[in-house]
Design a protein around this motif. Sequence first.
Motif, PDB file in Angstrom:
ATOM      1  N   VAL A 152      -7.462   2.546  -4.768  1.00 24.36           N
ATOM      2  CA  VAL A 152      -6.120   2.860  -5.256  1.00 24.36           C
ATOM      3  C   VAL A 152      -6.214   3.728  -6.510  1.00 24.36           C
ATOM      4  O   VAL A 152      -7.066   3.509  -7.377  1.00 24.36           O
ATOM      5  CB  VAL A 152      -5.338   1.564  -5.567  1.00 24.36           C
ATOM      6  N   ASP A 153      -5.308   4.708  -6.606  1.00 21.69           N
ATOM      7  CA  ASP A 153      -5.270   5.586  -7.782  1.00 21.69           C
ATOM      8  C   ASP A 153      -4.357   5.051  -8.885  1.00 21.69           C
ATOM      9  O   ASP A 153      -4.666   5.175 -10.069  1.00 21.69           O
ATOM     10  CB  ASP A 153      -4.779   6.980  -7.375  1.00 21.69           C
ATOM     11  N   VAL A 154      -3.208   4.494  -8.498  1.00 23.25           N
ATOM     12  CA  VAL A 154      -2.210   4.026  -9.462  1.00 23.25           C
ATOM     13  C   VAL A 154      -1.639   2.700  -8.976  1.00 23.25           C
ATOM     14  O   VAL A 154      -1.341   2.541  -7.787  1.00 23.25           O
ATOM     15  CB  VAL A 154      -1.055   5.045  -9.621  1.00 23.25           C
ATOM     16  N   VAL A 155      -1.487   1.754  -9.900  1.00 19.59           N
ATOM     17  CA  VAL A 155      -0.846   0.468  -9.604  1.00 19.59           C
ATOM     18  C   VAL A 155       0.399   0.343 -10.478  1.00 19.59           C
ATOM     19  O   VAL A 155       0.353   0.621 -11.678  1.00 19.59           O
ATOM     20  CB  VAL A 155      -1.786  -0.721  -9.868  1.00 19.59           C
ATOM     21  N   PHE A 156       1.496  -0.071  -9.853  1.00 18.39           N
ATOM     22  CA  PHE A 156       2.743  -0.328 -10.563  1.00 18.39           C
ATOM     23  C   PHE A 156       3.095  -1.806 -10.508  1.00 18.39           C
ATOM     24  O   PHE A 156       2.996  -2.443  -9.452  1.00 18.39           O
ATOM     25  CB  PHE A 156       3.905   0.445  -9.933  1.00 18.39           C
ATOM     26  N   MET A 157       3.540  -2.336 -11.647  1.00 21.77           N
ATOM     27  CA  MET A 157       4.175  -3.650 -11.697  1.00 21.77           C
ATOM     28  C   MET A 157       5.462  -3.496 -12.494  1.00 21.77           C
ATOM     29  O   MET A 157       5.447  -3.404 -13.728  1.00 21.77           O
ATOM     30  CB  MET A 157       3.270  -4.702 -12.340  1.00 21.77           C
ATOM     31  N   PHE A 158       6.580  -3.411 -11.793  1.00 23.82           N
ATOM     32  CA  PHE A 158       7.877  -3.253 -12.441  1.00 23.82           C
ATOM     33  C   PHE A 158       8.506  -4.631 -12.670  1.00 23.82           C
ATOM     34  O   PHE A 158       9.018  -5.259 -11.739  1.00 23.82           O
ATOM     35  CB  PHE A 158       8.808  -2.402 -11.577  1.00 23.82           C
ATOM     36  N   LYS A 159       8.415  -5.113 -13.899  1.00 28.86           N
ATOM     37  CA  LYS A 159       9.031  -6.390 -14.290  1.00 28.86           C
ATOM     38  C   LYS A 159       8.612  -7.520 -13.341  1.00 28.86           C
ATOM     39  O   LYS A 159       9.406  -8.393 -13.008  1.00 28.86           O
ATOM     40  CB  LYS A 159      10.559  -6.246 -14.336  1.00 28.86           C
ATOM     41  N   SER A 160       7.348  -7.501 -12.919  1.00 29.27           N
ATOM     42  CA  SER A 160       6.879  -8.497 -11.959  1.00 29.27           C
ATOM     43  C   SER A 160       5.724  -9.353 -12.457  1.00 29.27           C
ATOM     44  O   SER A 160       5.484 -10.428 -11.909  1.00 29.27           O
ATOM     45  CB  SER A 160       6.475  -7.816 -10.639  1.00 29.27           C
ATOM     46  N   LEU A 161       5.007  -8.923 -13.499  1.00 30.71           N
ATOM     47  CA  LEU A 161       3.866  -9.714 -13.952  1.00 30.71           C
ATOM     48  C   LEU A 161       4.304 -11.098 -14.414  1.00 30.71           C
ATOM     49  O   LEU A 161       3.613 -12.088 -14.151  1.00 30.71           O
ATOM     50  CB  LEU A 161       3.115  -8.996 -15.067  1.00 30.71           C
ATOM     51  N   HIS A 162       5.447 -11.199 -15.085  1.00 26.31           N
ATOM     52  CA  HIS A 162       5.882 -12.514 -15.573  1.00 26.31           C
ATOM     53  C   HIS A 162       6.329 -13.433 -14.443  1.00 26.31           C
ATOM     54  O   HIS A 162       6.553 -14.621 -14.661  1.00 26.31           O
ATOM     55  CB  HIS A 162       6.979 -12.386 -16.635  1.00 26.31           C
ATOM     56  N   HIS A 163       6.462 -12.896 -13.232  1.00 25.88           N
ATOM     57  CA  HIS A 163       6.770 -13.733 -12.068  1.00 25.88           C
ATOM     58  C   HIS A 163       5.507 -14.305 -11.415  1.00 25.88           C
ATOM     59  O   HIS A 163       5.600 -15.211 -10.586  1.00 25.88           O
ATOM     60  CB  HIS A 163       7.568 -12.946 -11.028  1.00 25.88           C
ATOM     61  N   GLY A 166      -8.559   5.009 -12.652  1.00 25.91           N
ATOM     62  CA  GLY A 166      -7.225   4.742 -12.121  1.00 25.91           C
ATOM     63  C   GLY A 166      -6.333   4.100 -13.162  1.00 25.91           C
ATOM     64  O   GLY A 166      -6.798   3.492 -14.130  1.00 25.91           O
ATOM     65  N   GLN A 167      -5.027   4.217 -12.955  1.00 25.11           N
ATOM     66  CA  GLN A 167      -4.071   3.782 -13.966  1.00 25.11           C
ATOM     67  C   GLN A 167      -3.206   2.617 -13.479  1.00 25.11           C
ATOM     68  O   GLN A 167      -2.842   2.532 -12.301  1.00 25.11           O
ATOM     69  CB  GLN A 167      -3.174   4.956 -14.371  1.00 25.11           C
ATOM     70  N   LEU A 168      -2.882   1.758 -14.431  1.00 25.91           N
ATOM     71  CA  LEU A 168      -2.032   0.591 -14.185  1.00 25.91           C
ATOM     72  C   LEU A 168      -0.819   0.682 -15.095  1.00 25.91           C
ATOM     73  O   LEU A 168      -0.953   0.710 -16.317  1.00 25.91           O
ATOM     74  CB  LEU A 168      -2.807  -0.699 -14.462  1.00 25.91           C
ATOM     75  N   TYR A 169       0.358   0.755 -14.480  1.00 27.02           N
ATOM     76  CA  TYR A 169       1.623   0.832 -15.207  1.00 27.02           C
ATOM     77  C   TYR A 169       2.319  -0.518 -15.087  1.00 27.02           C
ATOM     78  O   TYR A 169       2.648  -0.955 -13.988  1.00 27.02           O
ATOM     79  CB  TYR A 169       2.486   1.949 -14.606  1.00 27.02           C
ATOM     80  N   ILE A 170       2.524  -1.178 -16.235  1.00 25.14           N
ATOM     81  CA  ILE A 170       3.207  -2.472 -16.248  1.00 25.14           C
ATOM     82  C   ILE A 170       4.435  -2.368 -17.131  1.00 25.14           C
ATOM     83  O   ILE A 170       4.325  -2.022 -18.318  1.00 25.14           O
ATOM     84  CB  ILE A 170       2.304  -3.599 -16.784  1.00 25.14           C
ATOM     85  N   SER A 171       5.618  -2.661 -16.584  1.00 25.94           N
ATOM     86  CA  SER A 171       6.815  -2.764 -17.414  1.00 25.94           C
ATOM     87  C   SER A 171       7.262  -4.222 -17.424  1.00 25.94           C
ATOM     88  O   SER A 171       7.231  -4.903 -16.397  1.00 25.94           O
ATOM     89  CB  SER A 171       7.938  -1.856 -16.902  1.00 25.94           C
TER      90      SER A 171
END
Length: 238
Positions: A91-102, A123-128
């Motif tokens: 994977v090149d990019v991972v997104f977690m949109f307001k989901s890590l706290h779940h 690779g990059q990890l984007y966490i909001s």
Amino acid sequence: MKIATDQIDITCPETEIYHRLLSLDGKHILELGCGSAAITRDIATGGPGRKITALEVDEIAHEKNLQITDLPNVTFDLAGAEDIPLDDASVDVVFMFKSLHHVPVELMDKAMHEIHRVLKPGGQLYISEPVFAGDFNEILRLFHDEQQVREAAFNTIKKAVDEGIFKLDEELFFNSPMQFENFADFENSILKATHTSHALDKDLYDLVKLRFEQHLDDDGARFLMPIRVDLLEKPSIT
């Protein structure tokens, strides 16, 4: 790294943030906790050569996503961040949109290691993550206080950086506009969300409705949700 800030100068939809921070064309993208796939659609249709794997743990939302037929570059699967059904370094990019706290607190560290496993070097990890502040949060906390799980999510990210699993490329804060037509819209979107069970007795329900309706005007109820974004990178092999 800091969990919150008193000064936020950016107000915009989140799509503007991730499109500014990341180059997604020609990339294999993993979204963890895709929900109703609204952001999935934006990413999938935003440029050429994008391949998206969208995972969700909510079976109801997943079943609805499987009915989507116009996103041929998206694969939907039922899985959580702590057990990702993908190969190492795929994977090149991972997104977690307001989901890590779940993610269950006891599985957050495992989730970060799983993300590290599937990301390619560099690779990059984007966490909001929502900041525990603001008018909307004051309503939410009446029936669903997320302070502890949001703090756990932040501590998990910081630990991963401190231990060198990831390096921090950027941390920023912005306000995400939210709008509800009326309380029924809020109830359908928030109180009846299928990913979390909210059992409100009559007194609490009435209090939530009262507090919500204090923000209503002719255009509905508008809120600004403060959000922290951590953009991380998997260190390249040296």
